[in-house]
Design a protein around this motif. Structure first.
Motif, PDB file in Angstrom:
ATOM      1  N   LEU A 190       0.865  -1.180   0.000  1.00  0.00           N
ATOM      2  CA  LEU A 190       0.000   0.000   0.000  1.00  0.00           C
ATOM      3  C   LEU A 190       0.902   1.231   0.000  1.00  0.00           C
ATOM      4  CD1 LEU A 190      -2.828   1.228   0.271  1.00  0.00           C
ATOM      5  CD2 LEU A 190      -2.699   0.781   2.731  1.00  0.00           C
ATOM      6  N   VAL A 191       0.683   2.120  -0.972  1.00  0.00           N
ATOM      7  CA  VAL A 191       1.522   3.305  -1.120  1.00  0.00           C
ATOM      8  C   VAL A 191       0.659   4.553  -0.988  1.00  0.00           C
ATOM      9  CG1 VAL A 191       3.129   4.551  -2.618  1.00  0.00           C
ATOM     10  CG2 VAL A 191       3.010   2.041  -2.745  1.00  0.00           C
ATOM     11  N   TYR A 192       1.067   5.422  -0.063  1.00  0.00           N
ATOM     12  CA  TYR A 192       0.417   6.725   0.127  1.00  0.00           C
ATOM     13  C   TYR A 192       1.392   7.807  -0.322  1.00  0.00           C
ATOM     14  CZ  TYR A 192      -3.171   4.724   3.185  1.00  0.00           C
ATOM     15  OH  TYR A 192      -4.215   4.008   3.696  1.00  0.00           O
ATOM     16  N   ASP A 193       0.971   8.613  -1.275  1.00  0.00           N
ATOM     17  CA  ASP A 193       1.779   9.753  -1.712  1.00  0.00           C
ATOM     18  C   ASP A 193       0.857  10.710  -2.448  1.00  0.00           C
ATOM     19  OD1 ASP A 193       3.806  11.461  -3.044  1.00  0.00           O
ATOM     20  OD2 ASP A 193       5.192   9.898  -2.381  1.00  0.00           O
ATOM     21  N   ASP A 194       1.086  12.006  -2.290  1.00  0.00           N
ATOM     22  CA  ASP A 194       0.256  12.977  -3.007  1.00  0.00           C
ATOM     23  C   ASP A 194       0.846  13.334  -4.364  1.00  0.00           C
ATOM     24  OD1 ASP A 194       2.390  14.355  -1.856  1.00  0.00           O
ATOM     25  OD2 ASP A 194       1.240  16.193  -1.618  1.00  0.00           O
ATOM     26  N   ASN A 195       2.008  12.802  -4.680  1.00  0.00           N
ATOM     27  CA  ASN A 195       2.649  13.056  -5.965  1.00  0.00           C
ATOM     28  C   ASN A 195       2.205  11.972  -6.954  1.00  0.00           C
ATOM     29  OD1 ASN A 195       4.589  12.838  -8.138  1.00  0.00           O
ATOM     30  ND2 ASN A 195       5.908  14.216  -6.974  1.00  0.00           N
ATOM     31  N   ILE A 196       1.445  12.383  -7.946  1.00  0.00           N
ATOM     32  CA  ILE A 196       0.875  11.448  -8.918  1.00  0.00           C
ATOM     33  C   ILE A 196       1.966  10.670  -9.649  1.00  0.00           C
ATOM     34  CG2 ILE A 196      -0.573  11.258 -10.976  1.00  0.00           C
ATOM     35  CD1 ILE A 196      -1.989  12.129  -8.274  1.00  0.00           C
ATOM     36  N   GLU A 197       3.073  11.330  -9.972  1.00  0.00           N
ATOM     37  CA  GLU A 197       4.157  10.646 -10.680  1.00  0.00           C
ATOM     38  C   GLU A 197       4.791   9.556  -9.816  1.00  0.00           C
ATOM     39  OE1 GLU A 197       4.478  11.121 -13.911  1.00  0.00           O
ATOM     40  OE2 GLU A 197       2.883  12.598 -13.660  1.00  0.00           O
ATOM     41  N   ILE A 198       4.948   9.805  -8.536  1.00  0.00           N
ATOM     42  CA  ILE A 198       5.478   8.783  -7.622  1.00  0.00           C
ATOM     43  C   ILE A 198       4.510   7.605  -7.548  1.00  0.00           C
ATOM     44  CG2 ILE A 198       6.019   8.254  -5.205  1.00  0.00           C
ATOM     45  CD1 ILE A 198       8.245   9.861  -6.393  1.00  0.00           C
ATOM     46  N   LEU A 199       3.222   7.891  -7.461  1.00  0.00           N
ATOM     47  CA  LEU A 199       2.231   6.810  -7.416  1.00  0.00           C
ATOM     48  C   LEU A 199       2.268   5.971  -8.691  1.00  0.00           C
ATOM     49  CD1 LEU A 199      -0.857   8.543  -5.756  1.00  0.00           C
ATOM     50  CD2 LEU A 199       0.793   6.980  -4.704  1.00  0.00           C
ATOM     51  N   ARG A 200       2.370   6.611  -9.824  1.00  0.00           N
ATOM     52  CA  ARG A 200       2.462   5.872 -11.100  1.00  0.00           C
ATOM     53  C   ARG A 200       3.724   5.023 -11.147  1.00  0.00           C
ATOM     54  NH1 ARG A 200       0.585  10.908 -14.567  1.00  0.00           N
ATOM     55  NH2 ARG A 200      -1.645  10.561 -14.475  1.00  0.00           N
ATOM     56  N   MET A 201       4.848   5.609 -10.730  1.00  0.00           N
ATOM     57  CA  MET A 201       6.107   4.868 -10.724  1.00  0.00           C
ATOM     58  C   MET A 201       5.997   3.650  -9.814  1.00  0.00           C
ATOM     59  SD  MET A 201       9.187   4.262  -8.834  1.00  0.00           S
ATOM     60  CE  MET A 201       8.857   5.336  -7.482  1.00  0.00           C
ATOM     61  N   CYS A 202       5.426   3.819  -8.620  1.00  0.00           N
ATOM     62  CA  CYS A 202       5.272   2.694  -7.689  1.00  0.00           C
ATOM     63  C   CYS A 202       4.351   1.633  -8.273  1.00  0.00           C
ATOM     64  CB  CYS A 202       4.746   3.185  -6.348  1.00  0.00           C
ATOM     65  SG  CYS A 202       5.972   4.079  -5.370  1.00  0.00           S
ATOM     66  N   GLN A 203       3.273   2.052  -8.900  1.00  0.00           N
ATOM     67  CA  GLN A 203       2.333   1.116  -9.518  1.00  0.00           C
ATOM     68  C   GLN A 203       3.059   0.248 -10.550  1.00  0.00           C
ATOM     69  OE1 GLN A 203      -1.142   1.517  -8.695  1.00  0.00           O
ATOM     70  NE2 GLN A 203      -1.377  -0.501  -9.587  1.00  0.00           N
ATOM     71  N   ILE A 204       3.804   0.875 -11.426  1.00  0.00           N
ATOM     72  CA  ILE A 204       4.531   0.150 -12.474  1.00  0.00           C
ATOM     73  C   ILE A 204       5.611  -0.740 -11.876  1.00  0.00           C
ATOM     74  CG2 ILE A 204       6.127   0.454 -14.413  1.00  0.00           C
ATOM     75  CD1 ILE A 204       4.459   3.073 -15.032  1.00  0.00           C
ATOM     76  N   LEU A 205       6.397  -0.179 -11.000  1.00  0.00           N
ATOM     77  CA  LEU A 205       7.535  -0.899 -10.422  1.00  0.00           C
ATOM     78  C   LEU A 205       7.099  -2.103  -9.596  1.00  0.00           C
ATOM     79  CD1 LEU A 205      10.621  -0.746 -10.210  1.00  0.00           C
ATOM     80  CD2 LEU A 205      10.316   0.664  -8.180  1.00  0.00           C
ATOM     81  N   PHE A 206       6.159  -1.916  -8.688  1.00  0.00           N
ATOM     82  CA  PHE A 206       5.753  -3.031  -7.834  1.00  0.00           C
ATOM     83  C   PHE A 206       4.978  -4.091  -8.602  1.00  0.00           C
ATOM     84  CE2 PHE A 206       6.150   0.278  -4.396  1.00  0.00           C
ATOM     85  CZ  PHE A 206       7.370  -0.204  -3.954  1.00  0.00           C
ATOM     86  N   THR A 207       4.219  -3.690  -9.603  1.00  0.00           N
ATOM     87  CA  THR A 207       3.535  -4.668 -10.444  1.00  0.00           C
ATOM     88  C   THR A 207       4.559  -5.544 -11.157  1.00  0.00           C
ATOM     89  OG1 THR A 207       1.642  -3.202 -10.725  1.00  0.00           O
ATOM     90  CG2 THR A 207       1.907  -4.956 -12.347  1.00  0.00           C
ATOM     91  N   LYS A 208       5.630  -4.928 -11.625  1.00  0.00           N
ATOM     92  CA  LYS A 208       6.712  -5.676 -12.287  1.00  0.00           C
ATOM     93  C   LYS A 208       7.288  -6.741 -11.353  1.00  0.00           C
ATOM     94  CE  LYS A 208      11.298  -5.113 -14.224  1.00  0.00           C
ATOM     95  NZ  LYS A 208      12.382  -4.214 -14.526  1.00  0.00           N
ATOM     96  N   TYR A 209       7.313  -6.455 -10.060  1.00  0.00           N
ATOM     97  CA  TYR A 209       7.842  -7.395  -9.076  1.00  0.00           C
ATOM     98  C   TYR A 209       6.738  -8.239  -8.438  1.00  0.00           C
ATOM     99  CZ  TYR A 209      12.463  -5.498  -9.576  1.00  0.00           C
ATOM    100  OH  TYR A 209      13.681  -5.125 -10.092  1.00  0.00           O
ATOM    101  N   HIS A 210       5.600  -8.332  -9.108  1.00  0.00           N
ATOM    102  CA  HIS A 210       4.513  -9.239  -8.757  1.00  0.00           C
ATOM    103  C   HIS A 210       3.823  -8.933  -7.427  1.00  0.00           C
ATOM    104  CE1 HIS A 210       5.870 -11.412 -12.216  1.00  0.00           C
ATOM    105  NE2 HIS A 210       7.077 -11.472 -11.688  1.00  0.00           N
ATOM    106  N   TYR A 211       3.669  -7.658  -7.138  1.00  0.00           N
ATOM    107  CA  TYR A 211       2.897  -7.242  -5.973  1.00  0.00           C
ATOM    108  C   TYR A 211       1.495  -6.877  -6.410  1.00  0.00           C
ATOM    109  CZ  TYR A 211       7.006  -6.712  -2.994  1.00  0.00           C
ATOM    110  OH  TYR A 211       8.124  -6.944  -2.247  1.00  0.00           O
ATOM    111  N   GLN A 212       0.544  -7.085  -5.511  1.00  0.00           N
ATOM    112  CA  GLN A 212      -0.743  -6.418  -5.642  1.00  0.00           C
ATOM    113  C   GLN A 212      -0.484  -5.031  -5.067  1.00  0.00           C
ATOM    114  OE1 GLN A 212      -4.186  -8.461  -4.076  1.00  0.00           O
ATOM    115  NE2 GLN A 212      -3.124 -10.413  -4.297  1.00  0.00           N
TER     116      GLN A 212
END
Length: 137
Positions: A19-41
């Motif tokens: 679970l990632v909390y951040d108000d920076n949309i770019e950080i949220l997008r980066m985390c979404q892409i990165l963690f999905t690549k490493y097989h996280y929900q």
């Protein structure tokens, strides 16, 4: 596009949840892409006014909390999580460019911190280690 309070959830066959909390949309997008690549929900949230219910509903193995996130802020959110018997065992790392992040992390009983900017390889290794420790308990 991630709007205020919008929750993105990426489902896959993995049982690792972050679970990632951040108000920076770019950080949220980066985390979404990165963690999905490493097989996280992955669930990303841009505000933290309902942090306890968010965590109870998603049941993450790790929480990454921005320090300057709207409504109550990262410090208060971590204090709430660590003060609640239903959430206090989940590893929570503060995530910020604040030069006092180490001291703030200790003060609010966060399990650690990640300074922005960060090295992506070290970022992933740190989180993978925390999830592994949590799941091995």
């Amino acid at each position: 596009m991630i709007e205020t309070r919008e929750i993105k959830n990426t489902q896959n066959n993995s049982d690792k949840r972050i679970l990632v909390y951040d108000d920076n949309i770019e950080i949220l997008r980066m985390c979404q892409i990165l963690f999905t690549k490493y097989h996280y929900q992955v669930k990303t949230i841009s505000r933290c006014e309902d942090v306890i219910n968010d965590v109870k509903n998603f049941k993450p193995h790790f929480i990454l909390m921005d320090l300057w996130i709207p409504e109550i802020g990262g410090e208060k959110a971590v204090e709430l999580l660590k003060g609640n018997s239903m959430t206090n065992f989940i590893p929570v790392f503060l995530f910020s460019a604040n030069s006092d992040i180490r001291e703030i992390s200790k003060r609010v009983n966060a399990d650690g911190y990640i300074s922005k900017p960060f090295n992506i390889k070290e970022f992933i290794e740190t989180i993978e280690n925390q999830v592994r420790i949590y799941k091995d308990k």
